[in-house]
Write a protein that holds these residues in place. Sequence first.
Motif, mmCIF file in Angstrom:
data_model
loop_
_atom_site.group_PDB
_atom_site.id
_atom_site.type_symbol
_atom_site.label_atom_id
_atom_site.label_comp_id
_atom_site.label_asym_id
_atom_site.label_seq_id
_atom_site.Cartn_x
_atom_site.Cartn_y
_atom_site.Cartn_z
ATOM 1 N N PRO A 8 44.062 11.584 -28.104
ATOM 2 C CA PRO A 8 42.610 11.030 -28.189
ATOM 3 C C PRO A 8 42.326 9.592 -29.063
ATOM 4 O O PRO A 8 42.981 9.294 -29.733
ATOM 5 N N GLY A 9 41.557 8.984 -28.312
ATOM 6 C CA GLY A 9 41.459 7.629 -28.751
ATOM 7 C C GLY A 9 42.011 6.381 -28.107
ATOM 8 O O GLY A 9 42.899 6.879 -27.298
ATOM 9 N N VAL A 10 41.599 5.424 -28.269
ATOM 10 C CA VAL A 10 42.274 4.308 -27.456
ATOM 11 C C VAL A 10 42.407 3.184 -28.506
ATOM 12 O O VAL A 10 41.562 2.925 -29.261
ATOM 13 N N LEU A 11 43.725 2.551 -28.700
ATOM 14 C CA LEU A 11 43.713 1.421 -29.450
ATOM 15 C C LEU A 11 43.272 0.278 -28.679
ATOM 16 O O LEU A 11 43.508 -0.058 -27.405
ATOM 17 N N ARG A 12 42.485 -0.608 -29.432
ATOM 18 C CA ARG A 12 41.868 -1.856 -28.796
ATOM 19 C C ARG A 12 42.304 -3.105 -29.565
ATOM 20 O O ARG A 12 42.491 -3.064 -30.734
ATOM 21 N N LEU A 13 43.032 -3.807 -28.602
ATOM 22 C CA LEU A 13 43.632 -5.023 -29.155
ATOM 23 C C LEU A 13 43.128 -6.488 -28.502
ATOM 24 O O LEU A 13 42.309 -6.247 -27.402
ATOM 25 N N GLY A 14 42.858 -7.415 -29.050
ATOM 26 C CA GLY A 14 42.074 -8.578 -28.917
ATOM 27 C C GLY A 14 40.787 -8.471 -28.852
ATOM 28 O O GLY A 14 40.213 -7.644 -29.493
ATOM 29 N N LYS A 15 40.075 -9.605 -28.607
ATOM 30 C CA LYS A 15 38.664 -9.801 -28.355
ATOM 31 C C LYS A 15 37.939 -9.385 -27.407
ATOM 32 O O LYS A 15 38.804 -8.948 -26.372
#
Length: 102
Positions: A8-15
């Motif tokens: 579950p969930g998503v890693l978010r990278l960057g702008k």
Amino acid sequence: MAGLRARPGVLRLGKGGETITVRVEIPEQWDVVAVEASPETTVAEVKRAAVEAILGAAALPGDLVIKLNGFEVLNEQVSLVDAGAKDGSIFLATYRRRRPVR
């Protein structure tokens, strides 16, 4: 799509801006994490975030190789797009050397 066969969930990278979602699988752990990142994010950044999420902060990303479409990504400093990743691509991060089963 991000939740499909991933924790579950998503890693978010960057702008903000345009993003693609890729999955990173570590088969030795039977675990997958979804990563949402800019197409210009490097493969090394995605690998580092995924390894930390799955194996913990003490894990060394250099102990693992990362593959896309069955081939090792030899230069991890290239962007996701330059490595050939598209929205929905699956990276495989696996140990460089086989580890004994305990």
